[in-house]
Design an enzyme around this catalytic site. Structure first.
Site, PDB file in Angstrom:
ATOM      1  CE  LYS A 131      -4.430   1.063   0.221  1.00 27.47           C
ATOM      2  NZ  LYS A 131      -5.750   0.544  -0.166  1.00 27.47           N
ATOM      3  CG  ASP A 171      -7.117   3.620  -0.625  1.00 26.65           C
ATOM      4  OD1 ASP A 171      -7.823   2.531  -0.683  1.00 26.65           O
ATOM      5  OD2 ASP A 171      -7.174   4.537   0.107  1.00 26.65           O
TER       6      ASP A 171
HETATM    7  P1  NDP Z   1     -12.896   8.142  -2.867  1.00 29.34           P
HETATM    8  O1  NDP Z   1     -11.696   8.905  -2.464  1.00 29.34           O
HETATM    9  O2  NDP Z   1     -13.461   7.730  -3.720  1.00 29.34           O
HETATM   10  O3  NDP Z   1     -14.219   8.518  -1.599  1.00 29.34           O
HETATM   11  C1  NDP Z   1     -14.051   8.678  -0.253  1.00 29.34           C
HETATM   12  C2  NDP Z   1     -15.131   8.901   0.467  1.00 29.34           C
HETATM   13  O4  NDP Z   1     -14.805   9.067   1.864  1.00 29.34           O
HETATM   14  C3  NDP Z   1     -15.518  10.552   0.034  1.00 29.34           C
HETATM   15  O5  NDP Z   1     -16.878  10.517   0.251  1.00 29.34           O
HETATM   16  C4  NDP Z   1     -14.769  11.254   1.296  1.00 29.34           C
HETATM   17  O6  NDP Z   1     -15.222  12.533   1.535  1.00 29.34           O
HETATM   18  C5  NDP Z   1     -14.826  10.343   2.414  1.00 29.34           C
HETATM   19  N1  NDP Z   1     -13.578  10.436   3.401  1.00 29.34           N
HETATM   20  C6  NDP Z   1     -12.451  10.374   3.284  1.00 29.34           C
HETATM   21  N2  NDP Z   1     -11.663  10.568   4.156  1.00 29.34           N
HETATM   22  C7  NDP Z   1     -12.636  10.995   5.140  1.00 29.34           C
HETATM   23  C8  NDP Z   1     -12.768  11.303   6.623  1.00 29.34           C
HETATM   24  N3  NDP Z   1     -11.357  11.596   7.292  1.00 29.34           N
HETATM   25  N4  NDP Z   1     -13.654  11.704   7.139  1.00 29.34           N
HETATM   26  C9  NDP Z   1     -14.655  11.488   6.604  1.00 29.34           C
HETATM   27  N5  NDP Z   1     -15.141  11.061   5.214  1.00 29.34           N
HETATM   28  C10 NDP Z   1     -13.754  11.048   4.578  1.00 29.34           C
HETATM   29  O7  NDP Z   1     -12.077   6.745  -1.859  1.00 29.34           O
HETATM   30  P2  NDP Z   1     -12.778   5.161  -2.103  1.00 29.34           P
HETATM   31  O8  NDP Z   1     -14.324   5.249  -2.364  1.00 29.34           O
HETATM   32  O9  NDP Z   1     -12.002   4.677  -3.196  1.00 29.34           O
HETATM   33  O10 NDP Z   1     -12.336   4.560  -0.634  1.00 29.34           O
HETATM   34  C11 NDP Z   1     -13.140   4.601   0.310  1.00 29.34           C
HETATM   35  C12 NDP Z   1     -12.664   3.640   1.370  1.00 29.34           C
HETATM   36  O11 NDP Z   1     -12.613   2.400   0.811  1.00 29.34           O
HETATM   37  C13 NDP Z   1     -11.249   3.602   1.893  1.00 29.34           C
HETATM   38  O12 NDP Z   1     -11.290   3.132   3.053  1.00 29.34           O
HETATM   39  C14 NDP Z   1     -10.624   2.889   0.854  1.00 29.34           C
HETATM   40  O13 NDP Z   1      -9.219   2.393   1.676  1.00 29.34           O
HETATM   41  C15 NDP Z   1     -11.581   1.715   0.809  1.00 29.34           C
HETATM   42  N6  NDP Z   1     -11.250   0.685  -0.449  1.00 29.34           N
HETATM   43  C16 NDP Z   1     -11.309   1.360  -1.691  1.00 29.34           C
HETATM   44  C17 NDP Z   1     -10.987   0.396  -2.834  1.00 29.34           C
HETATM   45  C18 NDP Z   1     -11.314   0.888  -3.964  1.00 29.34           C
HETATM   46  O14 NDP Z   1     -11.161   0.152  -4.966  1.00 29.34           O
HETATM   47  N7  NDP Z   1     -11.441   2.059  -4.209  1.00 29.34           N
HETATM   48  C19 NDP Z   1     -10.740  -1.119  -2.538  1.00 29.34           C
HETATM   49  C20 NDP Z   1     -10.739  -1.660  -1.164  1.00 29.34           C
HETATM   50  C21 NDP Z   1     -11.006  -0.624  -0.384  1.00 29.34           C
HETATM   51  P3  NDP Z   1     -14.808  13.779   1.078  1.00 29.34           P
HETATM   52  O15 NDP Z   1     -15.068  13.787  -0.460  1.00 29.34           O
HETATM   53  O16 NDP Z   1     -15.131  14.851   1.827  1.00 29.34           O
HETATM   54  O17 NDP Z   1     -13.273  13.719   1.242  1.00 29.34           O
END
Ligand code: NDP
Length: 451
Positions: A131, A171
């Site tokens: 990662k 991610d």
């Molecule tokens: P994105 O960047 O597309 O979306 C992240 C979302 O989470 C946004 O809505 C963001 O809001 C919110 N967010 C991020 N940080 C915070 C925080 N500190 N507090 C509150 N809200 C927060 O990311 P993904 O959808 O790709 O990833 C989301 C989760 O899924 C992560 O934990 C990631 O590790 C996990 N994941 C993702 C995979 C993938 O294929 N993309 C695979 C496996 C796991 P804002 O816009 O306000 O920042």
């Protein structure tokens, strides 16, 4: 029930982890959960204990930290820090996403890399674990700034990755735009077109279903847990946190399976839409978040529903919860609210979104709890399929890939059930995922001798 001997082993083990990795709280949390599940198992399988497999597994193969300098639109020099934690290549090339977010530290990538070891093992595909990412914040940056940062980041990362060495993906903060800039810079510097990243766009080697895979896979996993309990998603009221990649495609699959999604969130708050998110409203969220990069409050303004400023969605009545934003976003109090409101199942779309005491509370109260390393493994699984298609220079079609994804999620569910312990009649999928993920990597490590 853990014995006194088990408890004292775990305590000593964790004291050692904390002494060697001070102040890395997320890493401690991830290791603790695994040790709690796996230690009782290895007591009965001493070959793992004698070879100190668990002790070896918590040490990454290597950690790379580097400076990333780039120029902003005003001609100022900006300095960020880049990371890649290559955790284990015991069962395949290193594989795992890149996160760009101002909050990240080495701790973040060690916890995520460690989780990835077990997750990738569960997918049934030959992938090791890594990662990485940066404390760079894409929010508020122009496209040109993001491009210059990505090019500078890849200029250093390139020394450490390759299609048979380490294959990063996206991610948080790393979507199609960032992957394009990163891949383009890799291609330019190597003069080679190789499958060195996954999550690519379709025009240059990407796979259908990759962007949908984590969210769809999470819903497939929850559907399996419910089926095992003679239920299904159909007719269920679901709360989703986040509004990024995972949240969007979780919502899409819930809607397709006849469930109702009533929330989205971002770091500024939650929208509550009791009438349910439709495909049309979801398209608005996709455009809002992926193209205009706006705030989720705009959904409430457009569709006339409530915006809960600064709040998470866990107090909303639901049958199923999908935490899909970030780590530690669901506390014990949130878990209590979910149980009091009748929640029956939870699928972790995000990595480690549920705090440890909340996990325990949910399982003890009969909630079917799908842990991240199983429930959100669909993303990396389809990344693995993208690598296969790149190597074979072919593209599978959408239906084929979705069927493959669904089958992988079913297999992950079966492996978890096979190794799960029983929590008052409810399968403990946390133990199941940790032990099933451990066994494959541990057996490979035993084969290699001491290294
Ligand atoms: P994105 O960047 O597309 O979306 C992240 C979302 O989470 C946004 O809505 C963001 O809001 C919110 N967010 C991020 N940080 C915070 C925080 N500190 N507090 C509150 N809200 C927060 O990311 P993904 O959808 O790709 O990833 C989301 C989760 O899924 C992560 O934990 C990631 O590790 C996990 N994941 C993702 C995979 C993938 O294929 N993309 C695979 C496996 C796991 P804002 O816009 O306000 O920042």
């Amino acid at each position: 029930m853990p014995t006194i001997q088990t408890n004292s082993y775990i305590q000593d083990f964790m004291d050692n982890v904390k002494a060697k990795n001070p102040a890395e709280k997320d890493f401690h949390q991830a290791v603790h959960e695994v040790v709690e599940s796996v230690y009782p198992y290895i007591v009965n399988h001493p070959r793992y204990k004698d070879a100190k497999i668990l002790e070896r597994m918590i040490e990454p193969d290597r950690i790379i930290i580097f400076r990333v300098c780039w120029e902003d639109d005003n001609g100022n020099t900006q300095i960020n820090r880049g990371f890649r934690v290559q955790f284990s290549n015991a069962i395949g090339p290193y594989k795992g996403g890149l996160r760009f977010h101002p909050s990240v530290t080495l701790d973040t990538f060690k916890f995520l890399g460690f989780e990835q070891v077990f997750k990738n093992s569960l997918t049934t595909l030959p992938m090791g674990a890594a990662k990485g990412g940066s404390d760079f914040d894409p929010k508020g940056k122009s496209d040109r700034e993001v491009m210059r940062f990505c090019q500078a980041f890849m200029t250093e990362l390139i020394r450490h990755i390759g299609k048979d060495t380490d294959v990063p993906a996206g991610d948080i903060g790393v979507g199609a735009r960032e992957i394009g800039y990163l891949f383009g810079q890799h291609k330019r510097l190597t003069n080679r077109f190789t499958g060195v990243l996954t999550g690519k766009s379709l025009e240059y080697g990407g796979s259908l279903i990759r962007k949908e895979a984590t969210g769809y896979g999470c819903v497939f996993f929850v559907e399996e847990m419910l089926k095992n309990n003679e239920q299904s998603i159909e007719g269920k009221r679901c709360v989703v946190s986040g509004s990024g990649n995972v949240a969007q495609y979780t919502a899409e699959k819930v809607i397709q399976l006849g469930g109702t999604v009533v929330s989205f969130s971002d770091s500024s708050g939650t929208v509550y839409d009791p009438s349910g998110v439709t495909q049309e409203k979801l398209e608005f969220v996709k455009a809002l978040k992926n193209e205009r990069r706006g705030r989720i409050k705009e959904y409430a303004d457009k569709f006339g529903c409530e915006f809960l400023e600064g709040k998470r969605p866990w107090n909303i009545e639901c049958d199923v919860a999908f935490p899909s934003a970030t780590q530690n976003e669901l506390s014990l109090d949130d878990a209590k609210a979910l149980v009091a409101n009748g929640c029956q199942a939870l699928g972790e779309g995000a990595n480690m979104p549920t705090e440890p005491d909340a996990v325990k509370f949910l399982i003890e109260n009969g909630v079917l709890f799908g842990p991240a390393k199983a429930a959100n493994a669909g993303g990396v699984a389809v990344s693995g399929l993208e690598m296969t298609q790149n190597s074979m220079r072919i593209s599978w079609d959408r239906n084929d890939l979705e069927t493959r994804l669904q089958n992988i999620m079913k297999q992950i569910h079966s492996q978890c059930l096979q190794f799960s312990t029983d929590a008052n009649g409810t399968p403990n999928y946390v133990d199941g995922a940790n032990i099933a993920g451990f066994v494959k990597v541990a057996d490979a490590m035993l084969s290699y001798g001491i290294q």
